[in-house]
Design a protein around this motif. Structure first.
Motif, PDB file in Angstrom:
ATOM      1  N   ILE A 131      -9.194   3.874  -4.419  1.00 54.88           N
ATOM      2  CA  ILE A 131     -10.014   4.490  -5.464  1.00 54.88           C
ATOM      3  C   ILE A 131      -9.266   4.452  -6.800  1.00 54.88           C
ATOM      4  N   SER A 132      -7.988   4.776  -6.755  1.00 56.68           N
ATOM      5  CA  SER A 132      -7.173   4.667  -7.964  1.00 56.68           C
ATOM      6  C   SER A 132      -5.704   4.634  -7.575  1.00 56.68           C
ATOM      7  N   HIS A 133      -4.881   4.177  -8.483  1.00 54.80           N
ATOM      8  CA  HIS A 133      -3.437   4.260  -8.251  1.00 54.80           C
ATOM      9  C   HIS A 133      -2.701   4.341  -9.578  1.00 54.80           C
ATOM     10  N   LYS A 134      -1.486   4.854  -9.495  1.00 54.37           N
ATOM     11  CA  LYS A 134      -0.597   4.905 -10.660  1.00 54.37           C
ATOM     12  C   LYS A 134       0.814   4.603 -10.177  1.00 54.37           C
ATOM     13  N   VAL A 135       1.570   3.937 -11.020  1.00 56.98           N
ATOM     14  CA  VAL A 135       2.979   3.675 -10.719  1.00 56.98           C
ATOM     15  C   VAL A 135       3.767   3.924 -12.001  1.00 56.98           C
ATOM     16  N   ASN A 136       4.844   4.673 -11.890  1.00 54.73           N
ATOM     17  CA  ASN A 136       5.780   4.741 -13.015  1.00 54.73           C
ATOM     18  C   ASN A 136       7.182   4.472 -12.484  1.00 54.73           C
ATOM     19  N   ALA A 137       8.198   4.777 -13.237  1.00 55.85           N
ATOM     20  CA  ALA A 137       9.563   4.415 -12.845  1.00 55.85           C
ATOM     21  C   ALA A 137      10.036   5.181 -11.621  1.00 55.85           C
ATOM     22  N   THR A 138       9.455   6.332 -11.367  1.00 58.67           N
ATOM     23  CA  THR A 138      10.000   7.186 -10.302  1.00 58.67           C
ATOM     24  C   THR A 138       9.034   7.483  -9.164  1.00 58.67           C
ATOM     25  N   HIS A 139       7.754   7.304  -9.368  1.00 61.86           N
ATOM     26  CA  HIS A 139       6.781   7.669  -8.337  1.00 61.86           C
ATOM     27  C   HIS A 139       5.560   6.752  -8.370  1.00 61.86           C
ATOM     28  N   PHE A 140       4.887   6.741  -7.242  1.00 59.28           N
ATOM     29  CA  PHE A 140       3.564   6.116  -7.207  1.00 59.28           C
ATOM     30  C   PHE A 140       2.571   7.133  -6.667  1.00 59.28           C
ATOM     31  N   GLU A 141       1.329   6.920  -7.020  1.00 58.92           N
ATOM     32  CA  GLU A 141       0.236   7.740  -6.512  1.00 58.92           C
ATOM     33  C   GLU A 141      -0.889   6.813  -6.078  1.00 58.92           C
ATOM     34  N   LEU A 142      -1.435   7.066  -4.913  1.00 55.53           N
ATOM     35  CA  LEU A 142      -2.562   6.284  -4.423  1.00 55.53           C
ATOM     36  C   LEU A 142      -3.659   7.232  -3.969  1.00 55.53           C
ATOM     37  N   VAL A 143      -4.866   7.010  -4.470  1.00 57.22           N
ATOM     38  CA  VAL A 143      -6.049   7.734  -4.005  1.00 57.22           C
ATOM     39  C   VAL A 143      -6.933   6.718  -3.299  1.00 57.22           C
ATOM     40  N   TYR A 144      -7.346   7.038  -2.083  1.00 60.66           N
ATOM     41  CA  TYR A 144      -8.011   6.026  -1.263  1.00 60.66           C
ATOM     42  C   TYR A 144      -9.024   6.654  -0.318  1.00 60.66           C
ATOM     43  N   GLN A 145      -9.969   5.823   0.076  1.00 63.58           N
ATOM     44  CA  GLN A 145     -10.891   6.192   1.160  1.00 63.58           C
ATOM     45  C   GLN A 145     -10.394   5.525   2.432  1.00 63.58           C
ATOM     46  N   CYS A 146     -10.335   6.283   3.500  1.00 63.99           N
ATOM     47  CA  CYS A 146      -9.854   5.749   4.777  1.00 63.99           C
ATOM     48  C   CYS A 146     -10.986   5.875   5.795  1.00 63.99           C
ATOM     49  N   GLN A 147     -11.526   4.739   6.200  1.00 62.04           N
ATOM     50  CA  GLN A 147     -12.639   4.729   7.158  1.00 62.04           C
ATOM     51  C   GLN A 147     -12.155   4.196   8.503  1.00 62.04           C
ATOM     52  N   GLY A 148     -12.686   4.766   9.553  1.00 62.66           N
ATOM     53  CA  GLY A 148     -12.213   4.405  10.892  1.00 62.66           C
ATOM     54  C   GLY A 148     -10.806   4.934  11.135  1.00 62.66           C
ATOM     55  N   CYS A 149     -10.498   6.051  10.521  1.00 58.14           N
ATOM     56  CA  CYS A 149      -9.108   6.530  10.515  1.00 58.14           C
ATOM     57  C   CYS A 149      -8.831   7.715  11.442  1.00 58.14           C
ATOM     58  N   TRP A 150      -9.851   8.173  12.181  1.00 56.94           N
ATOM     59  CA  TRP A 150      -9.603   9.283  13.125  1.00 56.94           C
ATOM     60  C   TRP A 150      -9.811   8.864  14.582  1.00 56.94           C
ATOM     61  N   ASN A 151     -10.275   7.656  14.809  1.00 57.38           N
ATOM     62  CA  ASN A 151     -10.413   7.114  16.172  1.00 57.38           C
ATOM     63  C   ASN A 151      -9.713   5.770  16.191  1.00 57.38           C
ATOM     64  N   TRP A 152      -8.787   5.601  17.120  1.00 57.05           N
ATOM     65  CA  TRP A 152      -7.914   4.439  17.033  1.00 57.05           C
ATOM     66  C   TRP A 152      -7.919   3.620  18.307  1.00 57.05           C
ATOM     67  N   GLU A 153      -7.790   2.330  18.129  1.00 52.64           N
ATOM     68  CA  GLU A 153      -7.711   1.404  19.262  1.00 52.64           C
ATOM     69  C   GLU A 153      -6.713   0.307  18.902  1.00 52.64           C
ATOM     70  N   GLN A 154      -5.526   0.427  19.441  1.00 54.30           N
ATOM     71  CA  GLN A 154      -4.519  -0.593  19.165  1.00 54.30           C
ATOM     72  C   GLN A 154      -4.801  -1.850  19.986  1.00 54.30           C
ATOM     73  N   ASP A 155      -5.172  -1.631  21.228  1.00 56.66           N
ATOM     74  CA  ASP A 155      -5.663  -2.707  22.091  1.00 56.66           C
ATOM     75  C   ASP A 155      -6.580  -2.032  23.094  1.00 56.66           C
ATOM     76  N   ALA A 156      -7.151  -2.818  23.985  1.00 54.55           N
ATOM     77  CA  ALA A 156      -8.167  -2.275  24.885  1.00 54.55           C
ATOM     78  C   ALA A 156      -7.638  -1.089  25.700  1.00 54.55           C
ATOM     79  N   GLU A 157      -6.361  -1.097  25.988  1.00 58.38           N
ATOM     80  CA  GLU A 157      -5.785  -0.035  26.828  1.00 58.38           C
ATOM     81  C   GLU A 157      -5.237   1.128  26.009  1.00 58.38           C
ATOM     82  N   THR A 158      -5.087   0.935  24.729  1.00 56.20           N
ATOM     83  CA  THR A 158      -4.395   1.940  23.929  1.00 56.20           C
ATOM     84  C   THR A 158      -5.337   2.530  22.889  1.00 56.20           C
ATOM     85  N   THR A 159      -5.904   3.682  23.231  1.00 48.93           N
ATOM     86  CA  THR A 159      -6.798   4.357  22.299  1.00 48.93           C
ATOM     87  C   THR A 159      -6.334   5.808  22.114  1.00 48.93           C
ATOM     88  N   ALA A 160      -6.692   6.372  21.013  1.00 47.58           N
ATOM     89  CA  ALA A 160      -6.374   7.773  20.742  1.00 47.58           C
ATOM     90  C   ALA A 160      -7.252   8.227  19.587  1.00 47.58           C
TER      91      ALA A 160
END
Ligand code: HEM
Length: 259
Positions: A131-160
């Motif tokens: 959504i937005s970001h900023k970078v200066n000499a000492t810090h960065f800031e990232l604002v983002y939308q994260c979809q599909g981020c509460w149900n996970w599937e690394q492979d068919a056997e590994t879900t959480a």
């Protein structure tokens, strides 16, 4: 003076535990990012140089329970550095997200770990849209939308998962390394150990819910920022921002640290 300055002044340390059972409820407060006008529940961690994570969840009852809007602020040191979150608290069997500055860009990478060693690239369907970001000499800031981020599937056997609709309190983890992934341009670059802090904390779901969530995503004219097109698993931004500092408003009080 801005957020980045207040970060470096952080002096209190959240008392994190390294087991979920002992996770501490994070002190935080409402925070509205001045650039995006997005409101978050914001938590600060007093790592060397600072770390902040803000979270906005869709309103209770929303069908969009597999997403959130996040705000990650990390320190940039002599060797760069990365800041990350675990979406369930522990490092293992949880969606990990790292972000780091690459010039005036902020690069992100989803990872997955089954043990306490170098995490693999994530194989599931999480999508990060900047959504937005900023970078200066000492810090960065990232604002983002994260979809599909509460149900996970690394492979068919590994879900959480961790479903905000079914818990009162979200467990989250933070980690921060003093060295940028290498090569810095590679979303799947080699990660250094989190030598600037790590831990688990909890956030009340009710505090993170935002009635104006849809508007934050450009669903109403009140949002000045429209998300750019996203990409699955990882995304790298190429924004033009090189501005220093960040400003925000948290009403009458700044985010509180636990001392
Ligand atoms: C080279 C990469 C990494 C290595 C070798 C590593 C190793 C470890 C080890 C050994 C611990 C346990 C430390 C202790 O209890 O004293 C730990 C904890 C932790 N790590 Fe990592 N880690 C790596 C990357 C990451 C990344 C990328 C994240 C998140 C984005 C992360 C998040 C965490 C968190 C939240 C904890 C504390 C909770 C827990 O014990 O599970 N780690 N890590």
């Amino acid at each position: 003076m801005g957020l980045f300055n207040s970060l470096s002044q952080a002096v209190c340390l959240l008392s994190f535990a390294t087991s979920l059972a002992g996770a501490q409820k994070a002190e935080g407060s409402a925070f509205t990012d001045a650039t995006s006008q997005i409101s978050f529940w914001n938590t600060k961690v007093a790592s060397t140089g600072g770390y902040e994570f803000g979270i906005a969840l869709p309103p209770d009852g929303s069908a969009k329970n597999d997403e959130y809007i996040g705000r990650l602020v990390g320190v940039i040191g002599a060797k760069g550095g990365w800041s990350g979150i675990s979406h369930k608290g522990p490092m293992t069997n949880s969606l990990l997200l790292l972000a780091w500055a690459d010039g005036d860009k902020v690069t992100t990478s989803f990872r997955w770990a089954t043990e306490y060693s170098l995490p693999d690239p994530y194989g599931g369907n999480a999508t990060l849209t900047e959504i937005s970001h900023k970078v200066n000499a000492t810090h960065f800031e990232l604002v983002y939308q994260c979809q599909g981020c509460w149900n996970w599937e690394q492979d068919a056997e590994t879900t959480a998962s961790q479903d905000p609709a079914t818990v009162d309190s979200l467990a989250l983890g933070y980690a921060q390394g003093k060295q940028s992934p290498a090569p810095v341009t590679d979303v799947n670059g080699r990660i250094s150990f989190h030598d600037n802090g790590f831990g688990i904390y909890t956030v009340d779901v009710a505090n993170a819910r935002q009635e104006g969530y849809e508007g934050f995503l450009g669903g109403s004219s009140s949002s000045p920022n429209s998300p750019s097109s996203g990409s699955s698993n990882s995304s790298s931004s190429s924004g033009s921002s090189g501005s220093s500092g960040s400003s925000g408003s948290s009403g009458s009080s700044q985010p509180q640290l636990v001392c």
